[in-house]
Scaffold this motif. Structure first.
Motif, PDB file in Angstrom:
ATOM      1  N   PRO A 327     109.873-193.704  18.812  1.00  0.00           N
ATOM      2  CA  PRO A 327     108.856-192.657  18.770  1.00  0.00           C
ATOM      3  C   PRO A 327     108.808-191.824  20.038  1.00  0.00           C
ATOM      4  O   PRO A 327     109.102-192.301  21.132  1.00  0.00           O
ATOM      5  CB  PRO A 327     107.557-193.446  18.589  1.00  0.00           C
ATOM      6  CG  PRO A 327     107.846-194.797  19.171  1.00  0.00           C
ATOM      7  CD  PRO A 327     109.286-195.052  18.856  1.00  0.00           C
ATOM      8  N   LEU A 328     108.427-190.575  19.869  1.00  0.00           N
ATOM      9  CA  LEU A 328     108.183-189.705  21.003  1.00  0.00           C
ATOM     10  C   LEU A 328     106.740-189.878  21.456  1.00  0.00           C
ATOM     11  O   LEU A 328     105.873-190.253  20.681  1.00  0.00           O
ATOM     12  CB  LEU A 328     108.425-188.242  20.608  1.00  0.00           C
ATOM     13  CG  LEU A 328     109.824-187.895  20.105  1.00  0.00           C
ATOM     14  CD1 LEU A 328     109.879-186.433  19.699  1.00  0.00           C
ATOM     15  CD2 LEU A 328     110.863-188.181  21.165  1.00  0.00           C
ATOM     16  N   GLY A 329     106.480-189.557  22.722  1.00  0.00           N
ATOM     17  CA  GLY A 329     105.122-189.631  23.231  1.00  0.00           C
ATOM     18  C   GLY A 329     104.316-188.405  22.838  1.00  0.00           C
ATOM     19  O   GLY A 329     104.829-187.433  22.276  1.00  0.00           O
ATOM     20  N   LYS A 330     103.045-188.434  23.160  1.00  0.00           N
ATOM     21  CA  LYS A 330     102.154-187.329  22.839  1.00  0.00           C
ATOM     22  C   LYS A 330     102.540-186.101  23.656  1.00  0.00           C
ATOM     23  O   LYS A 330     102.840-186.190  24.845  1.00  0.00           O
ATOM     24  CB  LYS A 330     100.702-187.720  23.122  1.00  0.00           C
ATOM     25  CG  LYS A 330      99.699-186.665  22.686  1.00  0.00           C
ATOM     26  CD  LYS A 330      98.273-187.148  22.907  1.00  0.00           C
ATOM     27  CE  LYS A 330      97.281-186.080  22.443  1.00  0.00           C
ATOM     28  NZ  LYS A 330      95.881-186.527  22.653  1.00  0.00           N
ATOM     29  N   ASP A 331     102.554-184.952  22.966  1.00  0.00           N
ATOM     30  CA  ASP A 331     102.880-183.665  23.601  1.00  0.00           C
ATOM     31  C   ASP A 331     104.241-183.705  24.302  1.00  0.00           C
ATOM     32  O   ASP A 331     104.429-183.103  25.365  1.00  0.00           O
ATOM     33  CB  ASP A 331     101.790-183.266  24.601  1.00  0.00           C
ATOM     34  CG  ASP A 331     100.434-183.100  23.941  1.00  0.00           C
ATOM     35  OD1 ASP A 331     100.402-182.611  22.796  1.00  0.00           O
ATOM     36  OD2 ASP A 331      99.424-183.461  24.566  1.00  0.00           O
ATOM     37  N   ALA A 332     105.191-184.397  23.701  1.00  0.00           N
ATOM     38  CA  ALA A 332     106.520-184.516  24.316  1.00  0.00           C
ATOM     39  C   ALA A 332     107.271-183.197  24.303  1.00  0.00           C
ATOM     40  O   ALA A 332     107.983-182.862  25.239  1.00  0.00           O
ATOM     41  CB  ALA A 332     107.341-185.587  23.589  1.00  0.00           C
ATOM     42  N   VAL A 333     107.090-182.422  23.217  1.00  0.00           N
ATOM     43  CA  VAL A 333     107.901-181.219  23.022  1.00  0.00           C
ATOM     44  C   VAL A 333     106.996-180.049  22.659  1.00  0.00           C
ATOM     45  O   VAL A 333     106.178-180.141  21.742  1.00  0.00           O
ATOM     46  CB  VAL A 333     108.947-181.431  21.904  1.00  0.00           C
ATOM     47  CG1 VAL A 333     109.830-180.196  21.768  1.00  0.00           C
ATOM     48  CG2 VAL A 333     109.801-182.670  22.186  1.00  0.00           C
ATOM     49  N   LYS A 334     107.182-178.931  23.357  1.00  0.00           N
ATOM     50  CA  LYS A 334     106.478-177.696  23.036  1.00  0.00           C
ATOM     51  C   LYS A 334     107.493-176.683  22.520  1.00  0.00           C
ATOM     52  O   LYS A 334     108.466-176.362  23.199  1.00  0.00           O
ATOM     53  CB  LYS A 334     105.757-177.147  24.264  1.00  0.00           C
ATOM     54  CG  LYS A 334     104.923-175.899  23.981  1.00  0.00           C
ATOM     55  CD  LYS A 334     104.205-175.428  25.233  1.00  0.00           C
ATOM     56  CE  LYS A 334     103.348-174.195  24.935  1.00  0.00           C
ATOM     57  NZ  LYS A 334     102.652-173.718  26.166  1.00  0.00           N
ATOM     58  N   LYS A 362     103.236-185.198  14.601  1.00  0.00           N
ATOM     59  CA  LYS A 362     102.377-184.035  14.826  1.00  0.00           C
ATOM     60  C   LYS A 362     101.747-184.063  16.216  1.00  0.00           C
ATOM     61  O   LYS A 362     101.380-183.032  16.759  1.00  0.00           O
ATOM     62  CB  LYS A 362     101.304-183.945  13.739  1.00  0.00           C
ATOM     63  CG  LYS A 362     101.856-183.470  12.407  1.00  0.00           C
ATOM     64  CD  LYS A 362     100.764-182.969  11.493  1.00  0.00           C
ATOM     65  CE  LYS A 362     101.362-182.354  10.229  1.00  0.00           C
ATOM     66  NZ  LYS A 362     100.334-181.780   9.356  1.00  0.00           N
ATOM     67  N   GLU A 363     101.619-185.252  16.778  1.00  0.00           N
ATOM     68  CA  GLU A 363     101.129-185.344  18.149  1.00  0.00           C
ATOM     69  C   GLU A 363     102.257-185.097  19.155  1.00  0.00           C
ATOM     70  O   GLU A 363     102.019-184.633  20.265  1.00  0.00           O
ATOM     71  CB  GLU A 363     100.503-186.712  18.408  1.00  0.00           C
ATOM     72  CG  GLU A 363      99.204-186.950  17.647  1.00  0.00           C
ATOM     73  CD  GLU A 363      98.567-188.270  18.023  1.00  0.00           C
ATOM     74  OE1 GLU A 363      97.427-188.487  17.615  1.00  0.00           O
ATOM     75  OE2 GLU A 363      99.217-189.075  18.735  1.00  0.00           O
ATOM     76  N   ALA A 364     103.477-185.409  18.746  1.00  0.00           N
ATOM     77  CA  ALA A 364     104.613-185.258  19.656  1.00  0.00           C
ATOM     78  C   ALA A 364     105.091-183.817  19.745  1.00  0.00           C
ATOM     79  O   ALA A 364     105.506-183.353  20.801  1.00  0.00           O
ATOM     80  CB  ALA A 364     105.761-186.161  19.212  1.00  0.00           C
ATOM     81  N   PHE A 365     105.032-183.098  18.625  1.00  0.00           N
ATOM     82  CA  PHE A 365     105.564-181.743  18.563  1.00  0.00           C
ATOM     83  C   PHE A 365     104.437-180.727  18.478  1.00  0.00           C
ATOM     84  O   PHE A 365     103.597-180.787  17.584  1.00  0.00           O
ATOM     85  CB  PHE A 365     106.469-181.567  17.336  1.00  0.00           C
ATOM     86  CG  PHE A 365     107.769-182.309  17.428  1.00  0.00           C
ATOM     87  CD1 PHE A 365     108.897-181.695  17.922  1.00  0.00           C
ATOM     88  CD2 PHE A 365     107.862-183.628  17.024  1.00  0.00           C
ATOM     89  CE1 PHE A 365     110.098-182.376  18.012  1.00  0.00           C
ATOM     90  CE2 PHE A 365     109.054-184.320  17.107  1.00  0.00           C
ATOM     91  CZ  PHE A 365     110.181-183.693  17.599  1.00  0.00           C
ATOM     92  N   ASN A 366     104.441-179.769  19.372  1.00  0.00           N
ATOM     93  CA  ASN A 366     103.544-178.624  19.281  1.00  0.00           C
ATOM     94  C   ASN A 366     104.400-177.417  18.938  1.00  0.00           C
ATOM     95  O   ASN A 366     105.153-176.915  19.770  1.00  0.00           O
ATOM     96  CB  ASN A 366     102.814-178.402  20.605  1.00  0.00           C
ATOM     97  CG  ASN A 366     101.887-177.197  20.562  1.00  0.00           C
ATOM     98  OD1 ASN A 366     101.902-176.428  19.618  1.00  0.00           O
ATOM     99  ND2 ASN A 366     101.081-177.032  21.598  1.00  0.00           N
ATOM    100  N   ALA A 367     104.316-176.955  17.710  1.00  0.00           N
ATOM    101  CA  ALA A 367     105.148-175.841  17.241  1.00  0.00           C
ATOM    102  C   ALA A 367     104.295-174.624  16.918  1.00  0.00           C
ATOM    103  O   ALA A 367     104.527-173.915  15.947  1.00  0.00           O
ATOM    104  CB  ALA A 367     105.961-176.265  16.026  1.00  0.00           C
ATOM    105  N   GLN A 368     103.298-174.372  17.734  1.00  0.00           N
ATOM    106  CA  GLN A 368     102.438-173.210  17.526  1.00  0.00           C
ATOM    107  C   GLN A 368     103.130-171.940  18.003  1.00  0.00           C
ATOM    108  O   GLN A 368     103.927-171.957  18.935  1.00  0.00           O
ATOM    109  CB  GLN A 368     101.120-173.382  18.293  1.00  0.00           C
ATOM    110  CG  GLN A 368     100.274-174.558  17.841  1.00  0.00           C
ATOM    111  CD  GLN A 368      98.995-174.677  18.649  1.00  0.00           C
ATOM    112  OE1 GLN A 368      98.674-173.829  19.466  1.00  0.00           O
ATOM    113  NE2 GLN A 368      98.254-175.745  18.408  1.00  0.00           N
ATOM    114  N   GLY A 369     102.780-170.819  17.329  1.00  0.00           N
ATOM    115  CA  GLY A 369     103.195-169.509  17.816  1.00  0.00           C
ATOM    116  C   GLY A 369     104.659-169.190  17.664  1.00  0.00           C
ATOM    117  O   GLY A 369     105.262-168.570  18.553  1.00  0.00           O
TER     118      GLY A 369
END
Length: 687
Positions: A327-334, A362-369
């Motif tokens: 697993p990836l950690g929280k907010d690992a990738v923007k 969904k916690e690991a990846f932030n794909a906004q914008g």
């Protein structure tokens, strides 16, 4: 091969302003410094500059530089190579200071748009270095060089800088992908740096292995061609301790036929920024991708975090993937500000993750914008809110790949060798000075997965014979298009002597030969449609070739605006098969219900492209002046399911408009040399 792209203004300025700066060397002390009104460069310390003027002088120069640095009077030695002759690299560079090697091409740019054939000092590794290359154990900077190699070129145990250079793979298809830099830097402390700036990589990996905590910058680079199974063009391995920043910026990734779980960029360490890059991925399946994100096991390296993917454009099957079971950690990738509208998928998705066990993506990846276009994102396991309503200003880039040779024979063999690196079971041989018996060959070549080569009517051309032998070292099928008037007995005998088994496809005239070709396709259950064209005009005939291949059909010929008797009889026998006419004269025969009108070849080829090849990502171009390049290139672009545009020596306004209205086109194959397409035209197409 020439490649080009359009750079944004900032990048262009950076490239234009790029100069090689060598750190200032210490001056010899003087008793009484006296200021002068005019600034002059300091005189180099004796031994701090070494000039190489002869072939194979680099090894001795490195030895001399190492001795000078051991004396402790200077901290850097610059080796200037004034000859473009080959230079053997030493097996190890281990000095008490920095060595800078300036090749004869130090003032030439590298990266996208580079002519890889330009003169640069060519680096050669010895036989004993073939696997591990040069052990770089002290800081090294290299500029203005080229190298064609197998295995590893540089094994980096210390800082390494490479600028304004070109690297190519020496191995044949099927061998392990060569690696320019094998990172062997220790982890846990940021004390080394790897810099790659304005460098082109053809068929080689840029960087692979563990880069430890080193600071890494890769910018303005071209990475071209095919990663092997489970391998990558550019890889950042795990870091076990403090990790310096990694920046990948303004690069062009041409991942042609990425498949078998390969990706062009692999990230397994924290603090990585991937910014303003162009990813062109041409994959036959979803088993290849653009960026692969992997979080290492706790005992292997630091967890993946601080990864930012922003301002990139992706064309192809899979943009970003995370197939790991760790697993990836929280907010690992923007992931923000990217253009995914021309990608076919963006991972992770529920389907792809169901067997991998990634926790809370969904916690690991932030794909906004991001700009998604029509790409469905409901299944993307990330926060995709704040979607952009129009594409961001990602640098618009287009790769222009010019396949050419000194003559039409060499152009055809060049196209063949670039496509069939591992050989071909079947080869189609056509007459080089008359296209009449060969205009129907493109869909057959596509179905048989066979190149089309050109030769004289009475002789098997030397370059063609050599290419057939390379394609079929143990013999194979060679199809001759036309009877003995087209390719006489001497050609057939030469093919047999070369090890080939000859088959002829021939009729009493060009229309009858086209019918015989259609019959062969019918026997392979590939006669779903007919494409009808004027057999007296090669231009619509060759425009139609990729269309016939795409619809799994055959090309049939008319006699101008009159139906050829052989064609009429065959259409009657196959009355249930759909017929499409291309070109005004074929339309006038009234044999087709569907049609594409036009007489002028460029306009006709654009109309065909618009009707049959919507949203295409790759196109081919050949000259309107002569048929040879269009025939050899027709099967090549048909195999890639793209259209063939016929254009004059200067790019007309309708071609410019076609490219403008089809910005998804990221790749143009240009068939023919500078007499057909000048350097200026190639640059114009890349804009």
């Amino acid at each position: 091969m020439k490649l080009n792209r359009k750079l944004n203004a900032a990048t262009m300025a950076a490239v234009a302003a790029l100069t090689l700066s060598v750190p200032a060397l210490a001056q010899a002390p003087t008793a009484t410094p006296t200021p002068t009104p005019t600034a002059t460069a300091p005189a180099p310390v004796p031994g701090s500059e070494i000039t190489v003027t002869a072939k194979d002088g680099l090894v001795k120069a490195v030895e001399d530089a190492t001795k000078t640095l051991a004396e402790g009077k200077v901290k850097e030695v610059t080796i200037k190579i004034t000859t473009c002759d080959d230079q053997l690299l030493p097996p190890e560079i281990n000095a008490k200071g920095k060595i800078t090697i300036l090749g004869c091409g130090a003032d030439l740019p590298g990266g996208p748009g580079t002519d890889y054939r330009a003169k640069r000092t060519n680096l050669v590794v010895g036989d004993a270095q073939a696997v591990n290359g040069v052990m770089v154990k002290s800081p090294l900077a290299v500029s203005g060089v080229t190298a064609r190699f197998s295995g590893v070129l540089f094994e980096a145990h210390s800082s390494l800088s490479i600028t304004n250079s070109v690297f190519l793979n020496k191995r044949v298809e099927g061998n392990r992908m060569s690696r320019t830099i094998k990172g062997m830097l220790p982890g846990g402390k940021v004390e080394h740096e790897i810099m790659i700036d304005n460098v082109s990589f053809y068929h080689v990996a840029t960087l692979s292995g563990e880069t430890g905590g080193a600071k890494v910058t890769v910018k303005n680079a071209l990475l071209h061609e095919i990663p092997e199974k489970d391998r990558y063009m550019l890889a950042f391995g795990p870091s076990k301790g403090e990790s310096g920043p990694v920046l990948v910026e303004n690069c062009e990734f041409d991942g042609h036929y990425v498949k078998d779980h390969a990706s062009v960029l692999y990230i397994e360490r924290p603090n990585v920024t991937v910014r303003n890059n162009f990813f062109y991925l041409d994959s036959p399946s979803d088993e290849g991708g653009g960026i692969r994100l992997m979080s290492p096991a706790a005992d292997v390296g630091m967890p993946l975090k601080g990864v930012e993917i922003t301002g990139n454009q992706f064309i192809g099957p899979v943009a970003i993937e995370n197939p790991a079971g760790i697993p990836l950690g929280k907010d690992a990738v923007k992931i923000t500000g990217n253009d995914f509208s021309k990608a076919e998928a963006v991972l992770p998705t529920k389907e792809k993750l169901k067997d991998h066990g990634t926790v809370s993506p969904k916690e690991a990846f932030n794909a906004q914008g991001n700009f998604w276009g029509k790409l469905p994102v409901a299944d993307v396991m990330a926060d995709t809110s704040g979607a952009l309503t129009e594409a961001p200003k990602v640098p618009a880039m287009r790769i222009v790949n010019q396949l050419d040779g000194e003559t039409r024979f060499e152009t055809a063999t060049r196209i063949s060798s670039s496509t069939y690196r591992s050989g071909a079971k079947t080869v189609i041989l056509a007459r080089a000075d008359n296209v009449s018996d060969s205009v129907s060959a493109v869909p057959l070549a596509d179905e048989l997965d066979a190149p089309i080569l050109l030769t004289q009517s009475t002789t098997l051309h030397e370059a063609v014979a050599k290419e057939i032998k390379r394609l079929q070292p143990n013999g194979g099928q060679v199809i001759l298009m036309g009877g003995e008037e087209a390719l006489n007995k001497a050609v057939e005998e030469a093919v047999v002597k070369n090890g080939g088994k000859v088959e002829r496809i021939a009729g009493a005239n060009r229309a009858a030969t086209a019918v015989e070709t259609a019959k062969k396709l019918k026997a392979m259950n590939k006669q779903k449609e007919f494409v009808l064209v004027d057999g007296a005009d090669w231009q619509p005939d060759l425009i139609a070739g990729p269309v016939a291949a795409k619809v799994e059909g055959a090309t049939l010929l008319t006699n101008g605006d009159q139906m050829a008797p052989e064609t009429a009889a065959y259409l009657k026998e196959n009355a249930s098969v759909k017929v499409t006419a291309i070109g005004d004269k074929a339309i006038k025969t009234n044999a087709a219900k569907e049609m594409v009108a036009g007489m002028e070849p460029t306009a006709l080829s654009i109309s065909v492209a618009n009707q049959f090849f919507k949203d295409v990502k790759i196109i081919g171009m050949a000259t309107t002046v002569d048929f040879a390049d269009a025939l050899a290139g027709g099967y090549h672009i048909a195999e890639k399911e793209g259209p063939l545009l016929l254009v004059p020596t200067a790019i007309p306004a309708n071609v410019t408009e076609y490219l403008k209205t089809n910005p998804q086109i990221g790749y143009i194959n240009v068939y023919g040399g500078e007499t057909r397409f000048s350097e200026k035209v190639i640059e114009e197409l890349g804009k």
